[in-house]
Design an enzyme around this catalytic site. Structure first.
Site, PDB file in Angstrom:
ATOM      1  N   GLN A  48      13.817  -0.229  -3.581  1.00 33.08           N
ATOM      2  CA  GLN A  48      14.305  -0.363  -2.200  1.00 33.08           C
ATOM      3  C   GLN A  48      13.660  -1.539  -1.450  1.00 33.08           C
ATOM      4  O   GLN A  48      14.285  -2.148  -0.575  1.00 33.08           O
ATOM      5  CB  GLN A  48      14.047   0.938  -1.438  1.00 33.08           C
ATOM      6  CG  GLN A  48      12.569   1.269  -1.281  1.00 33.08           C
ATOM      7  CD  GLN A  48      12.313   2.583  -0.540  1.00 33.08           C
ATOM      8  OE1 GLN A  48      13.247   3.242  -0.104  1.00 33.08           O
ATOM      9  NE2 GLN A  48      11.055   2.945  -0.384  1.00 33.08           N
ATOM     10  N   ARG A 121      -4.711  -2.471  -6.570  1.00 35.41           N
ATOM     11  CA  ARG A 121      -3.337  -2.019  -6.853  1.00 35.41           C
ATOM     12  C   ARG A 121      -2.364  -3.192  -6.984  1.00 35.41           C
ATOM     13  O   ARG A 121      -1.486  -3.187  -7.850  1.00 35.41           O
ATOM     14  CB  ARG A 121      -2.855  -1.085  -5.738  1.00 35.41           C
ATOM     15  CG  ARG A 121      -3.432   0.292  -5.835  1.00 35.41           C
ATOM     16  CD  ARG A 121      -3.091   1.124  -4.611  1.00 35.41           C
ATOM     17  NE  ARG A 121      -3.641   2.456  -4.741  1.00 35.41           N
ATOM     18  CZ  ARG A 121      -2.974   3.518  -5.175  1.00 35.41           C
ATOM     19  NH1 ARG A 121      -1.695   3.414  -5.480  1.00 35.41           N
ATOM     20  NH2 ARG A 121      -3.555   4.689  -5.276  1.00 35.41           N
ATOM     21  N   TYR A 227     -16.105   1.984  -4.832  1.00 36.59           N
ATOM     22  CA  TYR A 227     -16.252   1.256  -6.096  1.00 36.59           C
ATOM     23  C   TYR A 227     -15.746  -0.171  -5.933  1.00 36.59           C
ATOM     24  O   TYR A 227     -14.958  -0.464  -5.017  1.00 36.59           O
ATOM     25  CB  TYR A 227     -15.508   1.966  -7.234  1.00 36.59           C
ATOM     26  CG  TYR A 227     -14.039   2.266  -7.005  1.00 36.59           C
ATOM     27  CD1 TYR A 227     -13.051   1.311  -7.242  1.00 36.59           C
ATOM     28  CD2 TYR A 227     -13.622   3.524  -6.556  1.00 36.59           C
ATOM     29  CE1 TYR A 227     -11.704   1.594  -7.053  1.00 36.59           C
ATOM     30  CE2 TYR A 227     -12.272   3.818  -6.358  1.00 36.59           C
ATOM     31  CZ  TYR A 227     -11.317   2.852  -6.605  1.00 36.59           C
ATOM     32  OH  TYR A 227      -9.979   3.134  -6.409  1.00 36.59           O
TER      33      TYR A 227
END
Ligand SMILES: Cc1cc2nc3c(=O)[nH]c(=O)nc-3n(C[C@H](O)[C@H](O)[C@H](O)COP(=O)(O)OP(=O)(O)OC[C@H]3O[C@@H](n4cnc5c(N)ncnc54)[C@H](O)[C@@H]3O)c2cc1C
Length: 410
Positions: A48, A121, A227
């Protein structure tokens, strides 16, 4: 690639190539697309958004997920973007005392056949997207629903276009339109947990307390994880706490830094210093759903958060999505017919993802205990384990890390 290709060729001899549509170019949809293409299927992904993207935060790629990415010939790209911690350190929220120290690095690689890695990510999405031809990922293409008969499945896009495939996969996340189309509309459950996610440039990370390890600070009513990611250039943190409700319409927005500071005011001072130095910080509500008894209907199935959204406390949501993708690709290749392949896919995957969904909920209880007596008992248990079973994992999740999804079908 040589091993992967040989394997794929052998598998392909058993079946014919299928034309597969995948809804969603998140970590799950992209991994499934790469796996299906590796086995020679014709795959198109519908996303999308204007481009595949992820929020500016870190993600842990557990050993089981690393094995999937290596089987898809993404090992060297993964190594390039990842940071491998030396230890998983459970710490007291206030004093910083180490409650459990689990060695990782080489000992993990030897034991589980792959390391425990931390990545940004966006970097992970980038290596996945690069593995697919650009014309196989259709952007600005929002799915509205699916339809099917005994010979084909049709994807109906919001712009009215209808496209036919041998099989469709809903990898469209927790608010999945494909799932609603198959099983009816049902809202996800607010879990009573909210979190702040942020990053701090490594040169601004407070000195003294934070090593190159992964730290989990467990305290009453919440926990904090931090982290390094992006080759050590950024420190990533997730600060979670319990909340009665989530009244905002959106599930996420830019964080109010003062609220964050107030919420963790009596925690270890190094945490307050880390939060203060964040260059990016957002606040999120955490939703999940109960495990389903099935994911597929005819020629259409679900994968990743669309099928089994979970709390992030075992750091396994994306790992489960990646495992789903490779198992699905193998089964679709092995079986001549799609419907029995999807039934087998569910049979193999459901017990494991259900255990992980419920395990993540149970972890919240362990990490967020408010009663001082319960916390003392938990900490004594950790201390005993540290002495008598020092090689156990902090959360007792060997069963998660040992698994090799590429072998699950054999
Ligand atoms: C705070 C937090 C920390 C986490 N940490 C970890 C971790 O360390 N390790 C780990 O393994 N997991 C972790 N997770 C879980 C992990 O982020 C998710 O499980 C994973 O991203 C799910 O991937 P997915 O591809 O299934 O879904 P998504 O990432 O939600 O992707 C779905 C995609 O589908 C698209 N889409 C949605 N609807 C449509 C539509 N109708 N038409 C077309 N496209 C559509 C979306 O735009 C999106 O690109 C964490 C989660 C949270 C909240």
């Amino acid at each position: 690639m040589v091993v992967g290709s040989k394997l794929a060729c052998r598998e392909m001899m058993l079946s014919r190539s299928k034309n597969v549509g995948i809804v969603g170019a998140g970590i799950g949809g992209l991994t499934a697309a790469i796996a299906l293409r590796q086995f020679g299927h014709d795959v198109t992904v519908f996303e999308q958004a204007k481009k595949p993207s992820e929020i500016g935060a870190g993600i842990i790629v557990g050993p089981n997920a690393v094995k999937v990415l290596r089987a898809l010939d993404l090992g060297s790209e993964l190594d390039r973007i990842a940071v491998e911690p030396g230890k998983h350190r459970l710490r007291n929220w206030k004093t910083g005392r180490i409650m459990f120290d689990q060695p990782m690095g080489e000992s993990f690689r030897e034991r589980f056949g792959a390391g425990y890695l931390q990545v940004h990510r966006a970097d992970l999405i980038e290596i996945l997207v690069r593995k697919l031809p650009a014309d196989r990922v259709c952007l600005s293409s929002r799915a509205a629903s699916v339809r099917q008969d005994s010979s084909a499945a049709a994807l109906v896009l919001e712009n009215g276009k209808e496209l036919e495939f041998d099989m469709l996969v809903g990898a469209d996340g927790i608010k999945s339109a494909v799932r609603s189309s198959l099983f009816g509309l049902e809202s996800p459950r607010f879990t009573g947990n909210v979190c702040w996610r942020g990053t701090v440039p490594s040169e601004d990370v407070p000195q003294g307390v934070f090593s190159s390890d992964i730290h989990v600070w467990v305290g009453p009513g919440g926990h904090v994880v931090n982290y390094y990611i992006r080759g050590g250039k950024l420190m990533n943190f997730i600060a979670i706490h319990q909340a009665d409700d989530w009244s905002a319409e959106s599930w996420s927005f830019d964080a109010d830094r003062e609220e964050l500071a107030r919420r963790y005011a009596d925690w270890h001072p190094a945490l307050a210093a880390m939060f203060e130095r964040a260059t990016a910080c957002s606040k999120w509500a955490l939703f999940d759903r109960d495990p389903m008894s099935r994911w597929s209907e005819g020629r259409v199935t679900l994968l990743g958060d669309a099928a089994h959204p979970m709390l992030p406390y075992l750091a396994q949501g994306a790992a489960m999505a990646m495992e789903d993708g490779i198992v699905l690709a193998k089964l679709i290749t092995r079986e001549v017919d799609i419907v029995p392949a999807l039934q087998r896919y569910e049979k193999i995957r459901l017990p494991r993802t259900t255990r992980t969904q419920l395990g993540a909920r149970a972890r919240a209880k362990q990490n967020h205990m408010t009663s001082p007596v319960a916390r003392l008992m938990r900490d004594i248990g950790l201390g005993l384990r540290r002495t008598f079973r020092p090689s156990s994992t902090s959360y007792n999740v060997e069963w998660l890390y040992e698994y090799d999804a590429a072998l699950a079908v054999d």
